[in-house]
Design an enzyme around this catalytic site. Structure first.
Site, PDB file in Angstrom:
ATOM      1  N   ARG A 109       0.728  -1.278  -0.003  1.00  0.00           N
ATOM      2  CA  ARG A 109      -0.025   0.091   0.132  1.00  0.00           C
ATOM      3  C   ARG A 109       1.003   1.207   0.061  1.00  0.00           C
ATOM      4  NH1 ARG A 109      -1.999  -3.460  -1.482  1.00  0.00           N
ATOM      5  NH2 ARG A 109      -3.715  -4.742  -0.489  1.00  0.00           N
ATOM      6  N   SER A 138     -10.201  -1.554   4.322  1.00  0.00           N
ATOM      7  CA  SER A 138      -9.236  -1.901   5.472  1.00  0.00           C
ATOM      8  C   SER A 138      -8.848  -0.754   5.994  1.00  0.00           C
ATOM      9  CB  SER A 138      -8.193  -2.894   5.195  1.00  0.00           C
ATOM     10  OG  SER A 138      -8.630  -4.061   4.609  1.00  0.00           O
ATOM     11  N   GLU A 176      -3.858   2.063   7.171  1.00  0.00           N
ATOM     12  CA  GLU A 176      -3.944   1.940   5.853  1.00  0.00           C
ATOM     13  C   GLU A 176      -4.610   3.345   5.400  1.00  0.00           C
ATOM     14  OE1 GLU A 176      -4.757  -1.611   3.817  1.00  0.00           O
ATOM     15  OE2 GLU A 176      -5.763  -0.649   2.195  1.00  0.00           O
TER      16      GLU A 176
HETATM   17  C1  LIG Z   1     -15.047  -1.354   0.363  1.00  0.00           C
HETATM   18  C2  LIG Z   1     -13.787  -0.996   0.019  1.00  0.00           C
HETATM   19  C3  LIG Z   1     -13.071  -2.042  -0.590  1.00  0.00           C
HETATM   20  C4  LIG Z   1     -11.667  -1.784  -0.689  1.00  0.00           C
HETATM   21  N1  LIG Z   1     -10.637  -2.759  -1.028  1.00  0.00           N
HETATM   22  C5  LIG Z   1      -9.389  -2.604  -1.210  1.00  0.00           C
HETATM   23  C6  LIG Z   1      -8.546  -3.592  -1.732  1.00  0.00           C
HETATM   24  O1  LIG Z   1      -8.900  -4.828  -1.785  1.00  0.00           O
HETATM   25  N2  LIG Z   1      -7.401  -3.210  -1.791  1.00  0.00           N
HETATM   26  C7  LIG Z   1      -6.911  -2.159  -1.538  1.00  0.00           C
HETATM   27  O2  LIG Z   1      -5.693  -1.767  -1.962  1.00  0.00           O
HETATM   28  N3  LIG Z   1      -7.664  -0.973  -1.219  1.00  0.00           N
HETATM   29  C8  LIG Z   1      -8.968  -1.243  -1.245  1.00  0.00           C
HETATM   30  N4  LIG Z   1      -9.851   0.024  -0.848  1.00  0.00           N
HETATM   31  C9  LIG Z   1      -9.422   1.164  -0.257  1.00  0.00           C
HETATM   32  C10 LIG Z   1      -9.191   2.031  -1.438  1.00  0.00           C
HETATM   33  O3  LIG Z   1     -10.265   1.972  -2.325  1.00  0.00           O
HETATM   34  C11 LIG Z   1      -7.958   1.972  -2.574  1.00  0.00           C
HETATM   35  O4  LIG Z   1      -6.887   2.386  -1.546  1.00  0.00           O
HETATM   36  C12 LIG Z   1      -8.044   2.921  -3.538  1.00  0.00           C
HETATM   37  O5  LIG Z   1      -6.817   2.912  -4.551  1.00  0.00           O
HETATM   38  C13 LIG Z   1      -8.070   4.349  -3.244  1.00  0.00           C
HETATM   39  O6  LIG Z   1      -8.206   5.115  -4.460  1.00  0.00           O
HETATM   40  P1  LIG Z   1      -9.003   6.602  -4.209  1.00  0.00           P
HETATM   41  O7  LIG Z   1      -9.305   7.240  -5.731  1.00  0.00           O
HETATM   42  O8  LIG Z   1     -10.382   6.497  -3.714  1.00  0.00           O
HETATM   43  O9  LIG Z   1      -7.884   7.638  -3.467  1.00  0.00           O
HETATM   44  P2  LIG Z   1      -8.150   8.442  -2.215  1.00  0.00           P
HETATM   45  O10 LIG Z   1      -8.977   7.732  -1.184  1.00  0.00           O
HETATM   46  O11 LIG Z   1      -9.060   9.756  -2.951  1.00  0.00           O
HETATM   47  O12 LIG Z   1      -6.797   9.015  -1.684  1.00  0.00           O
HETATM   48  C14 LIG Z   1      -6.122   7.910  -1.288  1.00  0.00           C
HETATM   49  C15 LIG Z   1      -4.563   8.691  -1.200  1.00  0.00           C
HETATM   50  O13 LIG Z   1      -4.055   8.658  -2.465  1.00  0.00           O
HETATM   51  C16 LIG Z   1      -3.687   9.992  -2.709  1.00  0.00           C
HETATM   52  N5  LIG Z   1      -3.975  10.270  -4.168  1.00  0.00           N
HETATM   53  C17 LIG Z   1      -5.492   9.894  -4.895  1.00  0.00           C
HETATM   54  N6  LIG Z   1      -5.359  10.212  -6.109  1.00  0.00           N
HETATM   55  C18 LIG Z   1      -3.854  10.586  -6.325  1.00  0.00           C
HETATM   56  C19 LIG Z   1      -3.334  11.024  -7.784  1.00  0.00           C
HETATM   57  N7  LIG Z   1      -3.942  11.099  -8.609  1.00  0.00           N
HETATM   58  N8  LIG Z   1      -2.051  11.203  -7.350  1.00  0.00           N
HETATM   59  C20 LIG Z   1      -1.385  11.240  -6.179  1.00  0.00           C
HETATM   60  N9  LIG Z   1      -2.109  10.868  -5.181  1.00  0.00           N
HETATM   61  C21 LIG Z   1      -3.307  10.643  -5.235  1.00  0.00           C
HETATM   62  C22 LIG Z   1      -4.712  10.867  -2.041  1.00  0.00           C
HETATM   63  O14 LIG Z   1      -3.980  12.098  -1.578  1.00  0.00           O
HETATM   64  C23 LIG Z   1      -4.762  10.015  -0.700  1.00  0.00           C
HETATM   65  O15 LIG Z   1      -3.386  10.279  -0.037  1.00  0.00           O
HETATM   66  C24 LIG Z   1     -11.049  -0.262  -0.594  1.00  0.00           C
HETATM   67  C25 LIG Z   1     -12.130   0.780   0.190  1.00  0.00           C
HETATM   68  C26 LIG Z   1     -13.367   0.237   0.231  1.00  0.00           C
HETATM   69  C27 LIG Z   1     -14.303   1.510   0.659  1.00  0.00           C
END
Ligand SMILES: Cc1cc2nc3c(=O)[nH]c(=O)nc-3n(C[C@H](O)[C@H](O)[C@H](O)COP(=O)(O)OP(=O)(O)OC[C@H]3O[C@@H](n4cnc5c(N)ncnc54)[C@H](O)[C@@H]3O)c2cc1C
Length: 292
Positions: free
Chosen positions: A167, A216, A286
């Site tokens: 992560r 998570s 995380e």
């Molecule tokens: C139901 C559920 C299930 C999930 N299952 C998983 C799983 O199986 N595996 C997993 O790894 N994660 C999982 N996640 C967590 C999450 O979906 C992931 O971490 C996802 O990749 C985050 O993407 P986001 O666009 O929502 O990022 P955000 O939540 O908007 O941002 C997360 C971080 O990344 C940074 N960020 C976002 N976009 C950019 C960009 N373009 N450039 C630079 N930094 C950026 C943000 O500033 C922040 O620090 C889950 C979440 C939920 C709600």
């Protein structure tokens, strides 16, 4: 905010609840949904010139926003969704939905994102977090990443120039991911789609998807599972205010009604203290808590 040349939506005093899957947080002073990469560059320069705080997020599926809200500009990438498919490649902008891209790859008989169906974030967020599941990670299909660096330069990096961990990606908190090129293996469409259906079913069985959550909350400690430790320590179903440790999955904190960031933080700290006292394991989060 006097800012010219932005065609994407721009709003003032936006409830952060609407920008996060946890549905928690105060007001964001300004939110912009750029529709081109050059708008992101313009916003960055404007914020530097005017000395305004600025940050960039994706779908908010791994974020806890503060109850006090966020000052300055919050860029949300979800309207930046250009994509060009090649035979085994995809060039995509940061705001593309990871799950949708995975689904489209499956339809095209391209393998490598089977793990990603059901991860609700954007492509940019997935790369920043090195999202993964079922033993696979986004870095495995990554070829190049185009970013805006901390000093305002647009650069393209080959994946080999970056480092990835659990992560974690060396770009996290240091650069804004604008676009990426992914490279897939060819596979059998039916097999890829069947794998995705199976992965989705496993999620539905194990995760409390009916309530707002952020996936998570804690990273798995080496060789163990955070959920197992939290469950063993007796936390399932317990909570603080509107935040509850899911009775279905102990590594999920669900918002059972008007949870605040303070509720979630108090619950996280209580779990960390208890698990450390009982098992000597330090649980690291995380999810990211955005304060500036
Ligand atoms: C139901 C559920 C299930 C999930 N299952 C998983 C799983 O199986 N595996 C997993 O790894 N994660 C999982 N996640 C967590 C999450 O979906 C992931 O971490 C996802 O990749 C985050 O993407 P986001 O666009 O929502 O990022 P955000 O939540 O908007 O941002 C997360 C971080 O990344 C940074 N960020 C976002 N976009 C950019 C960009 N373009 N450039 C630079 N930094 C950026 C943000 O500033 C922040 O620090 C889950 C979440 C939920 C709600």
């Amino acid at each position: 905010m006097l800012m010219n040349g932005i065609e994407g939506r721009m709003e003032q005093n936006v409830p952060l609840k609407t920008l996060s899957t946890w549905k928690i947080g105060g007001l964001a002073e300004w939110v912009v949904w750029p529709i081109t990469v050059s708008e992101i560059e313009k916003l960055w320069r404007f914020a530097q010139d005017e000395q305004i705080l600025i940050r960039l997020i994706g779908r908010g599926s791994n974020l806890l926003f503060p109850d006090e809200g966020l000052r300055g500009i919050t860029i949300v990438t979800t309207a930046l969704t250009g994509e060009v498919w090649g035979k085994c490649t995809l060039q995509a902008e940061a705001g593309c939905s990871l799950a949708r891209v995975a689904q489209e790859a499956g339809e095209r008989g391209l393998s490598g994102l089977e793990f990603a169906r059901g991860i609700p974030g954007t492509l940019g967020g997935a790369i920043a977090m090195n999202a993964g599941a079922h033993g696979e990670e986004i870095q495995n299909v990554l070829h190049t990443v185009k970013v805006l660096t901390e000093d305002g330069k647009i650069q393209t990096f080959a994946k080999e120039k970056l480092t990835f961990g659990y992560r974690e990606c060396s770009l996290q908190g240091k650069a804004w991911i604008l676009a990426a090129e992914l490279q897939f293996n060819t596979g059998k469409k039916e097999k890829i789609k069947a794998q995705m259906v199976e992965n989705l079913a496993r999620r539905k069985d194990a995760q409390p998807l009916e309530l707002p959550n952020a996936g998570s909350v804690f990273r798995n400690p080496p060789g163990d599972s955070a959920g197992r430790l939290i469950e063993q320590a007796g936390w399932k179903g317990k909570g603080v205010g509107g935040a509850q440790v899911s009775p279905k999955h102990a590594n999920f904190i669900v918002n059972v009604g008007n949870a605040t960031a303070a509720d979630v933080l108090a619950l996280i700290q209580a779990i960390q203290k208890d698990v450390f006292e009982k098992y000597g394991v330090e649980l690291r989060t995380e999810v990211h808590y955005l304060t500036v």
